[in-house]
Enzyme design. Structure first.
Site, PDB file in Angstrom:
ATOM      1  N   GLY A 201       0.842  -1.201   0.000  1.00 11.60           N
ATOM      2  CA  GLY A 201       0.000   0.000   0.000  1.00 11.60           C
ATOM      3  C   GLY A 201       0.872   1.244   0.000  1.00 11.60           C
ATOM      4  CB  ALA A 202       0.464   4.477   1.794  1.00 14.20           C
TER       5      ALA A 202
ATOM      6  NE  ARG B 202      -5.797  -8.905   3.078  1.00 16.68           N
ATOM      7  CZ  ARG B 202      -6.680  -8.251   3.796  1.00 16.68           C
ATOM      8  NH1 ARG B 202      -7.220  -8.822   4.845  1.00 16.68           N
ATOM      9  NH2 ARG B 202      -7.027  -7.020   3.485  1.00 16.68           N
TER      10      ARG B 202
ATOM     11  CE  LYS C  29      -9.721  -3.296  12.075  1.00 17.26           C
ATOM     12  NZ  LYS C  29     -10.872  -3.006  11.224  1.00 17.26           N
TER      13      LYS C  29
ATOM     14  CG  HIS D 239       3.346   3.673  13.712  1.00 17.51           C
ATOM     15  ND1 HIS D 239       3.920   4.638  14.525  1.00 17.51           N
ATOM     16  CD2 HIS D 239       2.025   3.652  14.046  1.00 17.51           C
ATOM     17  CE1 HIS D 239       2.986   5.178  15.300  1.00 17.51           C
ATOM     18  NE2 HIS D 239       1.827   4.585  15.036  1.00 17.51           N
TER      19      HIS D 239
ATOM     20  N   GLY E 296       3.786   7.842   2.294  1.00 15.62           N
ATOM     21  CA  GLY E 296       4.506   6.958   1.385  1.00 15.62           C
ATOM     22  C   GLY E 296       4.763   7.610   0.031  1.00 15.62           C
TER      23      GLY E 296
ATOM     24  CB  SER F  58       2.566  43.293   3.799  1.00 16.21           C
ATOM     25  OG  SER F  58       1.415  43.128   4.605  1.00 16.21           O
TER      26      SER F  58
ATOM     27  CD  GLU G 182       6.117  12.529  13.819  1.00 19.48           C
ATOM     28  OE1 GLU G 182       5.111  13.020  13.279  1.00 19.48           O
ATOM     29  OE2 GLU G 182       6.539  11.405  13.543  1.00 19.48           O
TER      30      GLU G 182
ATOM     31  CD  GLU H 105       5.096  13.427   8.654  1.00 15.92           C
ATOM     32  OE1 GLU H 105       5.715  13.260   9.732  1.00 15.92           O
ATOM     33  OE2 GLU H 105       4.355  12.568   8.164  1.00 15.92           O
TER      34      GLU H 105
HETATM   35  N1  LIG Z   1       0.623   5.859   5.303  1.00 17.89           N
HETATM   36  C1  LIG Z   1       1.787   6.398   5.538  1.00 17.89           C
HETATM   37  O1  LIG Z   1       2.235   7.223   4.772  1.00 17.89           O
HETATM   38  C2  LIG Z   1       2.609   6.018   6.720  1.00 17.89           C
HETATM   39  C3  LIG Z   1       2.440   4.799   7.311  1.00 17.89           C
HETATM   40  N2  LIG Z   1       3.297   4.398   8.283  1.00 17.89           N
HETATM   41  C4  LIG Z   1       3.133   3.081   8.846  1.00 17.89           C
HETATM   42  O2  LIG Z   1       3.361   2.128   7.801  1.00 17.89           O
HETATM   43  C5  LIG Z   1       2.552   0.969   8.013  1.00 17.89           C
HETATM   44  C6  LIG Z   1       1.733   0.710   6.770  1.00 17.89           C
HETATM   45  O3  LIG Z   1       0.769   1.747   6.651  1.00 17.89           O
HETATM   46  P1  LIG Z   1       0.146   2.147   5.249  1.00 17.89           P
HETATM   47  O4  LIG Z   1       1.194   2.111   4.212  1.00 17.89           O
HETATM   48  O5  LIG Z   1      -0.655   3.372   5.470  1.00 17.89           O
HETATM   49  O6  LIG Z   1      -0.817   0.910   5.040  1.00 17.89           O
HETATM   50  P2  LIG Z   1      -1.882   0.696   3.863  1.00 17.89           P
HETATM   51  O7  LIG Z   1      -3.254   0.854   4.404  1.00 17.89           O
HETATM   52  O8  LIG Z   1      -1.549   1.496   2.669  1.00 17.89           O
HETATM   53  O9  LIG Z   1      -1.614  -0.868   3.599  1.00 17.89           O
HETATM   54  C7  LIG Z   1      -2.321  -1.548   2.690  1.00 17.89           C
HETATM   55  C8  LIG Z   1      -1.638  -2.881   2.415  1.00 17.89           C
HETATM   56  O10 LIG Z   1      -1.774  -3.743   3.548  1.00 17.89           O
HETATM   57  C9  LIG Z   1      -2.416  -4.951   3.141  1.00 17.89           C
HETATM   58  N3  LIG Z   1      -3.290  -5.473   4.173  1.00 17.89           N
HETATM   59  C10 LIG Z   1      -4.365  -4.878   4.719  1.00 17.89           C
HETATM   60  N4  LIG Z   1      -4.912  -5.679   5.640  1.00 17.89           N
HETATM   61  C11 LIG Z   1      -4.193  -6.819   5.649  1.00 17.89           C
HETATM   62  C12 LIG Z   1      -4.270  -8.012   6.376  1.00 17.89           C
HETATM   63  N5  LIG Z   1      -5.220  -8.230   7.295  1.00 17.89           N
HETATM   64  N6  LIG Z   1      -3.374  -8.968   6.124  1.00 17.89           N
HETATM   65  C13 LIG Z   1      -2.395  -8.774   5.208  1.00 17.89           C
HETATM   66  N7  LIG Z   1      -2.264  -7.665   4.482  1.00 17.89           N
HETATM   67  C14 LIG Z   1      -3.152  -6.689   4.715  1.00 17.89           C
HETATM   68  C15 LIG Z   1      -3.222  -4.542   1.925  1.00 17.89           C
HETATM   69  O11 LIG Z   1      -3.455  -5.667   1.146  1.00 17.89           O
HETATM   70  P3  LIG Z   1      -4.908  -6.116   0.635  1.00 17.89           P
HETATM   71  O12 LIG Z   1      -4.932  -5.756  -0.793  1.00 17.89           O
HETATM   72  O13 LIG Z   1      -4.919  -7.573   0.903  1.00 17.89           O
HETATM   73  O14 LIG Z   1      -5.948  -5.393   1.441  1.00 17.89           O
HETATM   74  C16 LIG Z   1      -2.285  -3.551   1.254  1.00 17.89           C
HETATM   75  O15 LIG Z   1      -1.310  -4.230   0.528  1.00 17.89           O
HETATM   76  C17 LIG Z   1       1.739   1.267   9.265  1.00 17.89           C
HETATM   77  O16 LIG Z   1       2.410   0.720  10.350  1.00 17.89           O
HETATM   78  C18 LIG Z   1       1.736   2.795   9.346  1.00 17.89           C
HETATM   79  O17 LIG Z   1       1.533   3.298  10.636  1.00 17.89           O
HETATM   80  C19 LIG Z   1       4.381   5.144   8.675  1.00 17.89           C
HETATM   81  C20 LIG Z   1       4.602   6.377   8.128  1.00 17.89           C
HETATM   82  C21 LIG Z   1       3.672   6.931   7.177  1.00 17.89           C
HETATM   83  C1  LIG Z   2       1.154  12.056   9.143  1.00 18.19           C
HETATM   84  C2  LIG Z   2       0.768  10.724   9.292  1.00 18.19           C
HETATM   85  C3  LIG Z   2       1.759   9.590   9.369  1.00 18.19           C
HETATM   86  O1  LIG Z   2       2.313   9.446  10.652  1.00 18.19           O
HETATM   87  C4  LIG Z   2       2.866   9.865   8.424  1.00 18.19           C
HETATM   88  C5  LIG Z   2       2.575   9.968   7.013  1.00 18.19           C
HETATM   89  O2  LIG Z   2       3.978  10.115   8.866  1.00 18.19           O
HETATM   90  C6  LIG Z   2       0.931   8.363   9.051  1.00 18.19           C
HETATM   91  O3  LIG Z   2       0.730   7.566   9.959  1.00 18.19           O
HETATM   92  O4  LIG Z   2       0.437   8.267   7.916  1.00 18.19           O
HETATM   93 MG   LIG Z   3       4.315   9.723  10.766  1.00 14.12          MG
HETATM   94 MG   LIG Z   4       1.656   7.715  11.687  1.00 13.48          MG
END
Ligand SMILES: NC(=O)C1=CN([C@@H]2O[C@H](COP(=O)(O)OP(=O)(O)OC[C@H]3O[C@@H](n4cnc5c(N)ncnc54)[C@H](OP(=O)(O)O)[C@@H]3O)[C@@H](O)[C@H]2O)C=CC1
Ligand SMILES: CC[C@](O)(C(C)=O)C(=O)O
Ligand SMILES: [Mg+2]
Ligand SMILES: [Mg+2]
EC number: 1.1.1.86
Length: 490
Positions: free
Chosen positions: A46-47, A68, A109, A132, A158, A278, A389, A393
């Protein structure tokens, strides 16, 4: 499982909260060597998953993805993200046993169930990485003793992890090794190599702890980074429309205004952002931000207190147990706001106009950055970390609003950040009701009436002094000194 932070003695809690050391660039001369030839398997695409993986591969590392089974069978977006970018994709059973490092980049989650599923498949002595620390710190996840547990947390969405890397730069990154899981003592070397692979070392790496990362990350995202920008967008838009400004113009001013205004913040801090106004507008923005800080300080304190005590994570996990009922309702509500639904005018708005007509937005950014910084450092978080933070950012989040408004911001950030953003927004909107009643188009939408730059000398001197001497500016000018390779985007 118990909240790990809450199980520690006070002395250890304080020590880990304050753990944060800016790493000298010379510590990264080995680049990605510690991970060269090792197999990196990312869970989730994902992201963060996709963008970190692209950077790590471009840095010469061996990256593949495990998803998965249903994601592969249904060729879901995560499968397309990975396969269309030419990565090998496989099931947990196929890829996890081959991995030297497993990067868990699924939503927070899901971490407990994902880690429980992959841990038995991981080979002896492998490494589990997070971006995280929520699962370790707030949920108290216990990891097999032979596994190394590290964190490499980009302080940024991301999408920007990738964009900054393509610009030849990177994003500030926190790294940590979980003290309970470093059996071979190579956690730090691997975390450094992983950070270098994402480009983070070019912007600055802080050697920190899981605890300091979690408590500061949650605070930043809920308040200034996402909550304040969401609340500010809704309030400023509604005010302009109420005062007769063309909604399509108001919408454009806000959507792109955060990006333009905070780009000035990124280069020269709060001081430079206000220097773009200004003299009379600067004094006005300063006064408004002081009022905002007085009104919002109790809310910032509450968020910090609830994050430190575990009350915030307890509430969010209760929502997880309710299938995200609150999160989904808040997300739907945001999509229905007038700002979100409004189309933009084709009329051009030039760069300086965003400042001149966005005095209130400048005041909101200043108030939010300073409050978040002050609240975090008062709780024991080190200034460098609080700077990343809050101030650093904010522009990176503003970039996402410029792309597709609040929808894009909330889609790009983690679900954890999105939940916290809505929580803040719901508390902050009523809090600012009376304040907003006194606002008019001179501070949002049109700009000050006078074309004169005249102000009282003593007032200007006092404002400039307060701006330049704020602790976020002191640490900021030092940290920005390390970011000479940063590229201009506006
Ligand atoms: N978003 C961000 O920019 C930031 C995120 N983080 C941290 O990075 C981590 C990832 O966050 P983020 O990138 O937002 O996540 P996303 O919501 O973008 O992740 C989605 C991905 O996770 C998979 N996924 C979802 N549920 C499950 C599951 N139950 N089992 C297996 N795979 C699963 C999805 O696959 P599927 O297609 O199967 O649903 C998809 O590939 C977190 O810990 C977040 O706190 C840290 C800094 C910034
Ligand atoms: C600002 C939110 C963040 O902590 C990040 C992008 O750094 C996140 O959890 O998405
Ligand atoms: Mg962050
Ligand atoms: Mg965060």
């Amino acid at each position: 499982m118990a909240n790990y932070f809450n199980t520690l003695p006070l002395r250890e809690q304080l020590a880990q909260l304050a753990q944060c050391e800016f790493m000298d660039p010379s510590e990264f001369t080995d680049g990605v060597d510690a991970l060269k030839g090792k197999k990196l398997v990312i869970v989730g695409c994902g992201a963060q998953g996709l963008n970190q993986g692209l950077n790590l591969r471009d840095s010469g590392l061996d990256v593949s993805y495990t998803l998965r089974e249903s994601a592969i069978a249904e060729r879901r977006q995560s499968f397309l993200n990975a396969s269309e970018n030419g990565f090998t994709v496989g099931t947990y059973e196929e890829l996890i046993p081959t991995a030297d490092v497993v990067l868990n980049l699924t939503p927070d989650k899901q971490h407990t169930s994902v880690v429980n599923a992959i841990m038995p498949l991981m080979k002896q002595g492998a490494t589990l990485a997070y971006s995280h620390g929520f699962n370790i710190v707030e949920e108290g996840m216990q990891i097999r003793e032979d596994l190394t547990v590290i964190m490499v947390a980009p302080k940024c969405p991301g999408s920007e992890v990738r964009e900054e890397y393509k610009r030849g730069f990177g994003v500030p990154t926190l790294i940590a090794v979980h003290p309970e899981n470093d059996p071979q003592g190579h956690g730090l070397a691997q975390a450094k190599a992983y950070a270098a692979g994402t480009g983070g070392h070019r912007a600055g790496v802080l050697k920190s702890s899981f605890i300091a990362e979690v408590k500061s990350d949650l605070m930043g995202e809920q308040t200034i980074l996402c909550g304040m920008l969401q609340t500010g967008s809704l309030l400023c838009f509604d005010k302009m429309v109420e005062k007769g400004i063309d909604p399509s113009y108001a919408s454009k001013l806000i959507q792109y205004g955060w990006e333009v205004i905070t780009e000035a913040l990124k280069y020269g801090g709060v001081t430079n952002m206000l220097d773009r106004l200004s003299n009379p507008a600067k004094v006005k923005a300063f006064e408004l931000s002081e009022q905002l800080k007085t009104i919002m300080r109790p809310l910032y304190n509450k968020h910090m207190d609830d994050i430190i005590s575990g009350e915030f994570s307890r509430g969010m996990m209760a929502d997880w147990a309710e299938d995200d009922a609150k999160l989904l309702a808040w997300r739907a509500e945001t999509a229905e706001t007038a700002f979100e639904k409004q189309q933009n005018t084709d009329e051009e708005i030039n760069e300086q106009t965003f400042f001149d007509q966005g005095i209130l937005m400048v005041a909101m950014v200043k108030a939010g950055v300073e409050l978040a910084f002050e609240t975090m450092t008062a709780a024991g978080i080190i200034a460098e970390s609080a700077y990343y933070e809050s101030l650093h950012e904010t522009p990176l989040i503003a970039n996402t609003i410029a792309r597709k408004k609040l929808f894009e911001m909330n889609r790009t950030i983690s679900d954890t950040a999105e939940y916290g953003c809505y929580l803040y927004n719901h508390a902050c909107l009523p809090l600012l009701k009376d304040f907003m009643q006194n606002m008019d188009t001179d501070v949002i939408g049109k700009g000050l009436d006078s074309t004169s730059n005249q102000v009282d000398n003593q007032t200007l001197i006092a404002v400039n002094k307060a701006l330049r001497e704020h602790p976020v500016e002191v640490v900021g000018s030092k940290l920005r000194g390390y970011m000479s390779a940063m590229k201009k985007i506006v």
